[in-house]
Design an enzyme around this catalytic site. Structure first.
Site, PDB file in Angstrom:
ATOM      1  N   HIS A  38      -8.205   0.952  -4.299  1.00 38.20           N
ATOM      2  CA  HIS A  38      -9.186   0.822  -3.213  1.00 38.20           C
ATOM      3  C   HIS A  38      -9.888   2.167  -3.037  1.00 38.20           C
ATOM      4  CE1 HIS A  38      -9.651   0.166   1.438  1.00 38.20           C
ATOM      5  NE2 HIS A  38     -10.806   0.184   0.830  1.00 38.20           N
TER       6      HIS A  38
ATOM      7  N   ASP B   5      -6.799  -6.057   4.089  1.00 40.12           N
ATOM      8  CA  ASP B   5      -6.152  -4.743   4.066  1.00 40.12           C
ATOM      9  C   ASP B   5      -6.234  -4.074   5.437  1.00 40.12           C
ATOM     10  OD1 ASP B   5      -5.227  -2.209   3.429  1.00 40.12           O
ATOM     11  OD2 ASP B   5      -7.027  -1.631   2.292  1.00 40.12           O
TER      12      ASP B   5
ATOM     13  N   MET C  16      -9.052   8.249  -0.975  1.00 37.94           N
ATOM     14  CA  MET C  16      -9.962   8.646   0.115  1.00 37.94           C
ATOM     15  C   MET C  16     -10.516  10.036  -0.165  1.00 37.94           C
ATOM     16  SD  MET C  16      -7.599   7.637   3.350  1.00 37.94           S
ATOM     17  CE  MET C  16      -6.726   6.072   3.441  1.00 37.94           C
TER      18      MET C  16
ATOM     19  N   ASP D 213      -4.698   3.617  -2.361  1.00 38.55           N
ATOM     20  CA  ASP D 213      -5.841   4.029  -1.541  1.00 38.55           C
ATOM     21  C   ASP D 213      -6.334   5.417  -1.935  1.00 38.55           C
ATOM     22  OD1 ASP D 213      -6.142   1.842   0.357  1.00 38.55           O
ATOM     23  OD2 ASP D 213      -4.141   2.397   1.061  1.00 38.55           O
TER      24      ASP D 213
ATOM     25  N   SER E 152       0.841  -1.198   0.000  1.00 43.40           N
ATOM     26  CA  SER E 152       0.000   0.000   0.000  1.00 43.40           C
ATOM     27  C   SER E 152       0.874   1.245   0.000  1.00 43.40           C
ATOM     28  CB  SER E 152      -0.907   0.008   1.227  1.00 43.40           C
ATOM     29  OG  SER E 152      -1.516   1.271   1.332  1.00 43.40           O
TER      30      SER E 152
ATOM     31  N   MET F 224     -12.144   4.544  -1.314  1.00 45.41           N
ATOM     32  CA  MET F 224     -12.840   4.839  -0.057  1.00 45.41           C
ATOM     33  C   MET F 224     -13.555   6.163  -0.264  1.00 45.41           C
ATOM     34  SD  MET F 224      -9.870   3.590   2.532  1.00 45.41           S
ATOM     35  CE  MET F 224      -8.629   3.568   1.250  1.00 45.41           C
TER      36      MET F 224
ATOM     37  N   HIS G 118      -1.123  -1.555  -4.230  1.00 42.95           N
ATOM     38  CA  HIS G 118      -2.398  -1.128  -3.636  1.00 42.95           C
ATOM     39  C   HIS G 118      -2.429   0.397  -3.524  1.00 42.95           C
ATOM     40  CE1 HIS G 118      -5.981  -2.015  -1.178  1.00 42.95           C
ATOM     41  NE2 HIS G 118      -5.620  -0.977  -0.437  1.00 42.95           N
TER      42      HIS G 118
ATOM     43  N   MET H 114     -11.568  -5.523   5.158  1.00 38.39           N
ATOM     44  CA  MET H 114     -10.756  -4.556   5.902  1.00 38.39           C
ATOM     45  C   MET H 114     -10.345  -5.167   7.238  1.00 38.39           C
ATOM     46  SD  MET H 114     -10.363  -1.996   3.966  1.00 38.39           S
ATOM     47  CE  MET H 114      -9.333  -1.093   5.128  1.00 38.39           C
TER      48      MET H 114
END
Ligand code: DX5
Ligand code: ZN
Length: 220
Positions: free
Chosen positions: A65, A174, A36, A34, A7, A67, A32, A136
């Site tokens: 991913h 994750d 957000m 992320d 990540s 979010m 990975h 998660m």
């Protein structure tokens, strides 16, 4: 096959090209990423411009991913950016079928993600159509948190379901994974293992990746 998905949330963003190259040089296949939005989770990370640059500098599988609230608003853009796996949260939308279809029709892989308080059973109506299920291990939003043990029970239950129904989807975990708990994580049945802080906050990345791979070999 069990694999790491580092990540980049914990990487040095000023040196992202070097960080990514180092992962490639150490046999890493997934990356990975992320995203957000400060609404679905209480933090803001990176978005489209950074993914665009990452895509230009690597052929690694981009395991993105999301979010974000109502991910359906941006799915087309993430597809266009060249993301390989698009994970969205079951809790963030009521357009699950629409998103799954859109991602698959674009020839990309689709993953559905559950937060720690969401039951694994909520994913079962969709699981046959998914390429990946992402469990998660912590409340999403921040790296460096402690693994919530209940996530391992969920992972186990999902692995049993996948095996029992002969499904091909991958099972990813994750958050909170460290070298000293990863054996239990893979024993629970996860095969894509996200590691952020325990990898990027170490000096010797080669050594830590080798240590993870050794655990994966032992568990097989
Ligand atoms: C948390 C993110 C994770 C995070 C994991 O919301 O989804 O991907 O980077 O970090 P660690 O491995 O430090 O728990
Ligand atoms: Zn993540």
């Amino acid at each position: 096959m069990i694999k790491l998905s580092p990540s980049i949330l914990s990487a040095d963003f000023v040196r992202l090209d070097r960080e990514i190259k180092q992962m490639e040089d150490n046999g890493i296949k997934y990356l990975h990423v992320d995203v957000m939005d400060g609404m679905f989770v209480p933090n803001i990370s990176i978005g489209m411009p950074v993914i665009k640059s990452i895509r230009k500098c690597t052929d690694l599988v981009l395991d993105v991913h999301l979010m974000i609230e109502k991910p359906e608003r941006y799915i087309d853009e993430f597809i266009k950016l060249g993301c390989d796996i698009i994970n969205f949260h079951i809790e963030a939308t009521d357009k699950h079928r629409e998103i799954i279809e859109k991602v698959k029709n674009a020839g990309k892989k689709v993953g559905m993600t559950i937060k720690p308080k969401t039951s694994y059973e909520e994913i079962l109506p969709y699981i046959k159509d998914l390429d990946l299920v992402l469990v998660m291990g912590v409340e999403p939003g921040f790296g460096g948190q402690k693994l919530i043990e209940d996530s391992l029970l969920k992972t186990k239950a999902l692995r049993e379901y996948i095996t029992e129904h002969n499904l091909s989807c991958e099972l990813e975990i994750d958050g909170g994974v460290k070298i000293d708990n990863v054996k239990r994580v893979v024993e629970a049945g996860a095969n894509v293992i996200v590691v952020g802080s325990d990898l990027f906050e170490r000096e010797d990345r080669k050594d830590i990746i080798e240590r993870y791979n050794k655990v994966f070999e032992e568990v097989i």
